[in-house]
Design a protein around this motif. Sequence first.
Motif, PDB file in Angstrom:
ATOM      1  N   ARG A  98       0.822  -1.210   0.000  1.00  0.00           N
ATOM      2  CA  ARG A  98       0.000   0.000   0.000  1.00  0.00           C
ATOM      3  C   ARG A  98       0.853   1.255   0.000  1.00  0.00           C
ATOM      4  NH1 ARG A  98      -3.905  -0.367   4.473  1.00  0.00           N
ATOM      5  NH2 ARG A  98      -4.856  -1.841   3.031  1.00  0.00           N
ATOM      6  N   VAL A  99       2.015   1.155   0.634  1.00  0.00           N
ATOM      7  CA  VAL A  99       2.890   2.324   0.742  1.00  0.00           C
ATOM      8  C   VAL A  99       3.393   2.779  -0.627  1.00  0.00           C
ATOM      9  CG1 VAL A  99       5.022   1.000   1.050  1.00  0.00           C
ATOM     10  CG2 VAL A  99       4.840   3.288   2.038  1.00  0.00           C
ATOM     11  N   ILE A 100       3.407   1.879  -1.610  1.00  0.00           N
ATOM     12  CA  ILE A 100       3.918   2.239  -2.932  1.00  0.00           C
ATOM     13  C   ILE A 100       3.080   3.355  -3.558  1.00  0.00           C
ATOM     14  CG2 ILE A 100       4.313   1.409  -5.287  1.00  0.00           C
ATOM     15  CD1 ILE A 100       5.037  -1.303  -4.081  1.00  0.00           C
ATOM     16  N   LYS A 101       1.773   3.261  -3.410  1.00  0.00           N
ATOM     17  CA  LYS A 101       0.897   4.310  -3.940  1.00  0.00           C
ATOM     18  C   LYS A 101       1.190   5.638  -3.247  1.00  0.00           C
ATOM     19  CE  LYS A 101      -2.989   1.311  -5.225  1.00  0.00           C
ATOM     20  NZ  LYS A 101      -4.430   1.023  -5.015  1.00  0.00           N
ATOM     21  N   ASP A 102       1.451   5.557  -1.941  1.00  0.00           N
ATOM     22  CA  ASP A 102       1.757   6.764  -1.173  1.00  0.00           C
ATOM     23  C   ASP A 102       3.069   7.389  -1.645  1.00  0.00           C
ATOM     24  OD1 ASP A 102       1.194   8.652   0.753  1.00  0.00           O
ATOM     25  OD2 ASP A 102       2.236   7.584   2.357  1.00  0.00           O
ATOM     26  N   ILE A 103       4.051   6.535  -1.952  1.00  0.00           N
ATOM     27  CA  ILE A 103       5.350   7.019  -2.435  1.00  0.00           C
ATOM     28  C   ILE A 103       5.180   7.760  -3.761  1.00  0.00           C
ATOM     29  CG2 ILE A 103       7.594   6.302  -3.344  1.00  0.00           C
ATOM     30  CD1 ILE A 103       7.524   3.981  -1.335  1.00  0.00           C
ATOM     31  N   GLU A 108       8.976  13.364  -3.888  1.00  0.00           N
ATOM     32  CA  GLU A 108      10.125  13.702  -3.045  1.00  0.00           C
ATOM     33  C   GLU A 108       9.707  14.067  -1.611  1.00  0.00           C
ATOM     34  OE1 GLU A 108      12.521  16.684  -4.803  1.00  0.00           O
ATOM     35  OE2 GLU A 108      13.117  15.468  -6.523  1.00  0.00           O
ATOM     36  N   GLN A 109       8.436  14.334  -1.404  1.00  0.00           N
ATOM     37  CA  GLN A 109       7.960  14.684  -0.063  1.00  0.00           C
ATOM     38  C   GLN A 109       7.658  13.462   0.789  1.00  0.00           C
ATOM     39  OE1 GLN A 109       8.003  17.862   1.083  1.00  0.00           O
ATOM     40  NE2 GLN A 109       8.989  18.180  -0.905  1.00  0.00           N
ATOM     41  N   PHE A 110       7.744  12.271   0.197  1.00  0.00           N
ATOM     42  CA  PHE A 110       7.443  11.059   0.969  1.00  0.00           C
ATOM     43  C   PHE A 110       8.441  10.891   2.111  1.00  0.00           C
ATOM     44  CE2 PHE A 110       8.181   6.563   1.898  1.00  0.00           C
ATOM     45  CZ  PHE A 110       6.892   6.192   2.281  1.00  0.00           C
ATOM     46  N   GLY A 111       7.920  10.595   3.274  1.00  0.00           N
ATOM     47  CA  GLY A 111       8.764  10.355   4.440  1.00  0.00           C
ATOM     48  C   GLY A 111       9.156  11.610   5.192  1.00  0.00           C
ATOM     49  N   ARG A 112       8.800  12.760   4.672  1.00  0.00           N
ATOM     50  CA  ARG A 112       9.168  13.997   5.350  1.00  0.00           C
ATOM     51  C   ARG A 112       8.184  14.318   6.465  1.00  0.00           C
ATOM     52  NH1 ARG A 112      13.045  17.124   2.993  1.00  0.00           N
ATOM     53  NH2 ARG A 112      13.839  16.311   1.010  1.00  0.00           N
ATOM     54  N   GLY A 113       8.709  14.938   7.522  1.00  0.00           N
ATOM     55  CA  GLY A 113       7.869  15.283   8.669  1.00  0.00           C
ATOM     56  C   GLY A 113       7.276  16.668   8.520  1.00  0.00           C
ATOM     57  N   ASP A 114       6.620  17.110   9.578  1.00  0.00           N
ATOM     58  CA  ASP A 114       5.953  18.413   9.551  1.00  0.00           C
ATOM     59  C   ASP A 114       6.103  19.091  10.907  1.00  0.00           C
ATOM     60  OD1 ASP A 114       4.500  20.549   8.669  1.00  0.00           O
ATOM     61  OD2 ASP A 114       2.547  19.636   9.069  1.00  0.00           O
TER      62      ASP A 114
END
Length: 265
Positions: A98-103, A108-114
């Motif tokens: 499922r994470v592949i769709k999110d990636i 480039e913003q995947f995995g970045r915090g806030d």
Amino acid sequence: MKDIVATLIDQALTTLRSTAEWPEDLQPSIQLERCKDKAHGDLACNVAMMLAKPLRSNPRAIAQQIVDALPASDDVVKVEIAGPGFINFFMNEAANFRVIKDIFAKGEQFGRGDAKNQRIQVEFVSANPTGPLHVGHGRGAAYGASVADMLAAAGYDVQREYYVNDAGRQMDILGTSVWLRYLQACGETLTFPSNGYQGDYIADYGRELHASHGDQLMRSAADVFDGVCADEPAGGDKEKHIDDLINRAKTLLGDDYRVVFDKGL
């Protein structure tokens, strides 16, 4: 998968805390480990054993309460209680992908915090300019840049700072050291201060200065050391000795002091 299961367990604990049997302030740390044997599931949690003492209950009984309170999830195929009270989760294989769709969606913003409105200043390298660079400075640059990049990825407003210490007493010691080596290159005989910069590169700068300026900056060793405090090896004060030499250099050279200072810089 760990995030999915941790959320499910947290929801179950919230449900159980709403009952009269569980204290509302019970906030255990949810720890999940991958099962070494796939026959035992994908993830195992020991939260029931952590709660046995505060709840004064059998961990397997606690585990059963948690399992019964777990919300339904398409990501979990099966849940089992094992050993003294481990809760083992068997995950739906589709959850792995499922994470592949999110990636693809976040790029480039995947995995970045806030980390909103949080500023961090990272100072790194700031190599001492009074000596040659060495491998430690390169290591500091790589390490500092990586730390700054990771903090930026976590969402912090990162300011990268590199201090260049090109002013003050240490730079005066450097400039005066260069001048004294220049005087030696001119043929003057003098005892180099113990608190001066001793590296061969200083002698190189002195010779270069002589090659570019000839005897323009030359003063006699007698004039240079006139009234200067004795150095430490001679029973004096090495700090005052070098400070006196700096003052003599500035006095004897006047505006030309900037020439030797800039050579060191």
